[in-house]
Write an enzyme that holds these catalytic residues in place. Sequence first.
Site, PDB file in Angstrom:
ATOM      1  N   TYR A 194     -10.592  14.082  -6.239  1.00 53.65           N
ATOM      2  CA  TYR A 194      -9.885  13.926  -6.498  1.00 53.65           C
ATOM      3  C   TYR A 194      -8.685  14.409  -7.880  1.00 53.65           C
ATOM      4  CZ  TYR A 194      -8.716  10.574 -11.121  1.00 53.65           C
ATOM      5  OH  TYR A 194      -7.609  10.043 -12.109  1.00 53.65           O
TER       6      TYR A 194
ATOM      7  N   ILE B   3     -10.708   7.093 -20.454  1.00 53.27           N
ATOM      8  CA  ILE B   3      -9.933   5.968 -20.675  1.00 53.27           C
ATOM      9  C   ILE B   3     -10.750   5.141 -20.463  1.00 53.27           C
ATOM     10  CG2 ILE B   3      -7.720   4.562 -20.737  1.00 53.27           C
ATOM     11  CD1 ILE B   3      -7.187   7.061 -21.759  1.00 53.27           C
TER      12      ILE B   3
ATOM     13  N   ASP C  38       0.789  -1.308  -0.109  1.00 54.38           N
ATOM     14  CA  ASP C  38      -0.083   0.112   0.272  1.00 54.38           C
ATOM     15  C   ASP C  38       1.144   0.990   0.142  1.00 54.38           C
ATOM     16  OD1 ASP C  38      -1.749   2.207   0.394  1.00 54.38           O
ATOM     17  OD2 ASP C  38      -2.540   1.200   2.043  1.00 54.38           O
TER      18      ASP C  38
ATOM     19  N   ASN D 104       1.390   4.994 -10.945  1.00 55.17           N
ATOM     20  CA  ASN D 104       0.307   5.114 -11.329  1.00 55.17           C
ATOM     21  C   ASN D 104      -0.965   5.034 -10.403  1.00 55.17           C
ATOM     22  OD1 ASN D 104      -1.673   4.325 -13.861  1.00 55.17           O
ATOM     23  ND2 ASN D 104      -1.267   2.008 -12.445  1.00 55.17           N
TER      24      ASN D 104
ATOM     25  N   SER E  43      -3.855  13.561 -14.866  1.00 61.90           N
ATOM     26  CA  SER E  43      -5.180  13.201 -15.238  1.00 61.90           C
ATOM     27  C   SER E  43      -6.036  14.392 -16.056  1.00 61.90           C
ATOM     28  CB  SER E  43      -6.592  12.863 -13.989  1.00 61.90           C
ATOM     29  OG  SER E  43      -7.358  13.258 -14.406  1.00 61.90           O
TER      30      SER E  43
ATOM     31  N   LYS F  22      -4.189  14.903  -8.000  1.00 56.96           N
ATOM     32  CA  LYS F  22      -3.866  15.250  -9.566  1.00 56.96           C
ATOM     33  C   LYS F  22      -3.299  16.391 -10.124  1.00 56.96           C
ATOM     34  CE  LYS F  22      -4.778  10.847 -10.585  1.00 56.96           C
ATOM     35  NZ  LYS F  22      -3.624   9.516 -10.915  1.00 56.96           N
TER      36      LYS F  22
END
Length: 241
Positions: free
Chosen positions: A151, A184, A59, A86, A138, A155
């Site tokens: 999120y 994607i 992790d 990633n 992203s 990013k």
Amino acid sequence: MSTAIVTGGAKGIGRAIVKEIAKKGINVVINYNTSKEQAEKLQKELADNGYKAEIYKADVSKREQAKALIEFAQKQFGNIDILVNNAGIDQFKLFTDITDEDWNNILQTNLTSVFYTTQEAVKNMIKNKKGCIINISSIWGITGASCEVAYSVSKAGIDGLTKSLAKELGPSNIRVNSIAPGAILTDMNKNLTNEEIQEVNSQIPMERFGTPEEIAKCVNWLIEDTYTTGQIISPNGGWVI
């Protein structure tokens, strides 16, 4: 022979990146956290094709586990030449509903993990005066996304880290870049209906979602390139220009 680490490498974009890198004859360490079965299947597939890959559960949002991952890669293959950050999670939620736990979990998993793995890996890269770090960001880190504030922030943070670190590590011949994919076809989008997919497609000049393999090819180019650093490259079909 070069060695690469790919975090979150068992499925989706990470899996495609691992396969693309392995085809270059590079030793790959596939990091996973919960996707053990997928990681083992990918390792066997690569081995059956004559490629060298190891799997390692960690992790990476936790410092000691991220450190252990880097140490494992060095023990198995020696130097670390390529790090692909990633691993990441997403959440679709109104800003007013985001809890402290939500916020901390996303920032820790998506952004702090990059800090941990990179800080541990660059020690070896600086010593060898070479290295390639590729962060998977992203499109939302560039534009922001409604109902994906945490999120998007995580990013955008990755992109800021990329630019700053590229300046700091350039004198050590270490390149640092971000890839900021658009829409994607991965598990992250598996809950979209056909109507929702068509609605997104209508906004993209290329009129389709991208594939993990197309992102992997961008990673491959950044590995081969020797001059590009500090860049945020966004394969998004023209969605954002």
